[in-house]
Design an enzyme around this catalytic site. Structure first.
Site, PDB file in Angstrom:
ATOM      1  CE1 TYR A  79      -4.203   1.792   0.749  1.00  0.00           C
ATOM      2  CE2 TYR A  79      -2.732   3.249   2.021  1.00  0.00           C
ATOM      3  CZ  TYR A  79      -3.891   2.957   1.613  1.00  0.00           C
ATOM      4  OH  TYR A  79      -5.004   3.809   1.420  1.00  0.00           O
TER       5      TYR A  79
ATOM      6  CG  PHE B 106      -2.576   9.147  -3.538  1.00  0.00           C
ATOM      7  CD1 PHE B 106      -2.028   9.625  -4.660  1.00  0.00           C
ATOM      8  CD2 PHE B 106      -1.715   7.989  -2.909  1.00  0.00           C
ATOM      9  CE1 PHE B 106      -0.931   9.090  -5.227  1.00  0.00           C
ATOM     10  CE2 PHE B 106      -0.640   7.672  -3.426  1.00  0.00           C
ATOM     11  CZ  PHE B 106      -0.113   7.947  -4.783  1.00  0.00           C
ATOM     12  CD  GLU B 107      -7.251   3.189  -1.511  1.00  0.00           C
ATOM     13  OE1 GLU B 107      -8.028   2.229  -1.878  1.00  0.00           O
ATOM     14  OE2 GLU B 107      -6.506   3.309  -0.185  1.00  0.00           O
ATOM     15  CB  VAL B 108      -0.310   3.237  -5.334  1.00  0.00           C
ATOM     16  CG1 VAL B 108       0.333   2.187  -6.318  1.00  0.00           C
ATOM     17  CG2 VAL B 108      -0.277   4.420  -5.996  1.00  0.00           C
TER      18      VAL B 108
END
Ligand code: GDP
Ligand code: MN
Length: 346
Positions: free
Chosen positions: A178, A243-245
């Site tokens: 994450y 926002f997340e990757v």
């Protein structure tokens, strides 16, 4: 490194990243946006920023999700904003509708009180559905069956810095689950029973707790004791999930599946206004090795009213060293120092 780039990341732009390269160097990943038709212009603004700073070099596909069919206008405008492939997906009703075990009258009564107490969006049912979908359902969509990583993008956000490496490959090669940019306190009034429900769940599944967890960050009461008290033991600190990757294998794992189902049955996505950000964050803090959570210090990002603005020659259009250009009290909302103190070596 003045750019803040993770060490050892290579610049990997090459022909294999062309939009329809036969032999692609891309990871199985997509840019992912849940968005409404009427937000098309704001979506295109976000796309322009991310395409300019990053994706025009890597051409990861975009996948758009909606509870209603996308309009021709939406499809035309968004597909014109990228050379990469675009997929437009309808969310199945069984992923979006209010679950059968939610009592409509109790929903009305509970959210009326939340609304009166100033909880934003308390009586907007679509907001509750959106938080639930982002918590436990998006990664179950058939269109993502063969996709492992995603980068969540909302309409109306900004990206400020050139990023010259493949962010998804970085996640993959460094075994990260994450990635976040901003870490904040939440409004405890949105989630008074989230932590008590989590404690119940943990009592049934003590083995799910990771040996290198971040429970100190999740439960810290030293910095904002009143938040911890109102949230019944949860610090309210969370990765800001607009926002997340991330690696969907974590959301698809048994511990997270069981945790989401427990929360879903408890009803707090509707009777309270649990956000996907605290739900994701608590799960990561408890069930994942905290060294697998990565702060993308080098990705300049803004979703009003907060931003992450690196001090780097690669960035343009934001002010470094601040969390917000909004009112002064908003600076208190920053929870990054806690993360670095208690957990964040990733
Ligand atoms: P906020 O950032 O918490 O104020 O919430 P937003 O209004 O930005 O919503 C979060 C994300 O979900 C955005 O990407 C929205 O476009 C999307 N979203 C919210 N509600 C709906 C909805 O009812 N339908 C669809 N298709 N998208 C939604
Ligand atoms: Mn938003």
């Amino acid at each position: 490194d003045p750019t803040g780039e993770p060490e050892g990341t290579l610049v990997r732009t090459n022909d294999n990243y062309a939009p329809d390269a036969e032999k692609s160097d891309r990871i199985d990943a997509t840019l992912l946006a849940l968005v409404r038709n009427e937000e098309v212009d704001a979506m295109v603004m976000s796309m322009r920023d991310l395409e300019r700073t990053w994706n025009n070099k890597f051409n990861y596909p975009w996948t758009f999700f909606n509870d209603k069919p996308f309009t021709k206008e939406f499809i035309q405008k968004t597909s014109a904003a990228t050379k990469a492939k675009c997929n437009y997906e309808l969310i199945p009703n069984e992923h979006w509708d209010t679950p059968s075990w939610i009592d409509p009258q109790l929903y009305e009564e509970s959210t009326k009180i939340l609304q009166k107490n100033g909880v934003q969006y308390a009586q907007m049912i679509s907001y509750h559905k959106m938080c639930r979908w982002n918590s436990g359902l998006f990664y179950k969509h058939p269109a993502l069956k063969d996709t492992r990583y995603y980068w969540r993008v909302e309409p109306n956000v900004h990206f400020f810095c050139d990023v010259d490496y493949d962010v998804f490959r970085y996640m993959h090669d460094n075994n990260k689950t994450y990635g976040f940019t901003i870490n904040l306190y939440d409004d405890p009034k949105t989630l008074p029973s989230l932590w008590p429900e989590t404690v119940k769940f943990l009592a049934d599944h003590p083995d799910y707790l990771n040996d290198n967890n971040a429970i100190k960050w999740v439960t810290d009461e030293t910095r904002r004791p009143s938040h911890n008290k109102a949230a019944q033991g949860f610090s309210t600190c969370h990765f800001w999930s607009n926002f997340e990757v991330a690696d969907m294998e974590f959301w698809r794992s048994q511990p997270y599946e069981d945790y989401f189902n427990h929360l879903d049955r408890a009803g707090g996505f509707f009777y309270e206004r649990w956000g996907d950000a605290p739900v994701h964050s608590i799960a990561l803090g408890l069930f994942e090795d905290s060294s697998k959570v990565h702060w993308f210090r080098d990705i300049g990002y803004q979703h009003i009213p907060f931003f992450n603005c690196p001090n780097s020659p690669k960035c343009r259009g934001c002010v470094t060293g601040r969390l917000t250009d909004g009112e002064a009290f908003l600076h208190r909302e920053d929870c990054r120092p806690n993360w670095f103190e208690f957990a964040g070596m990733g």
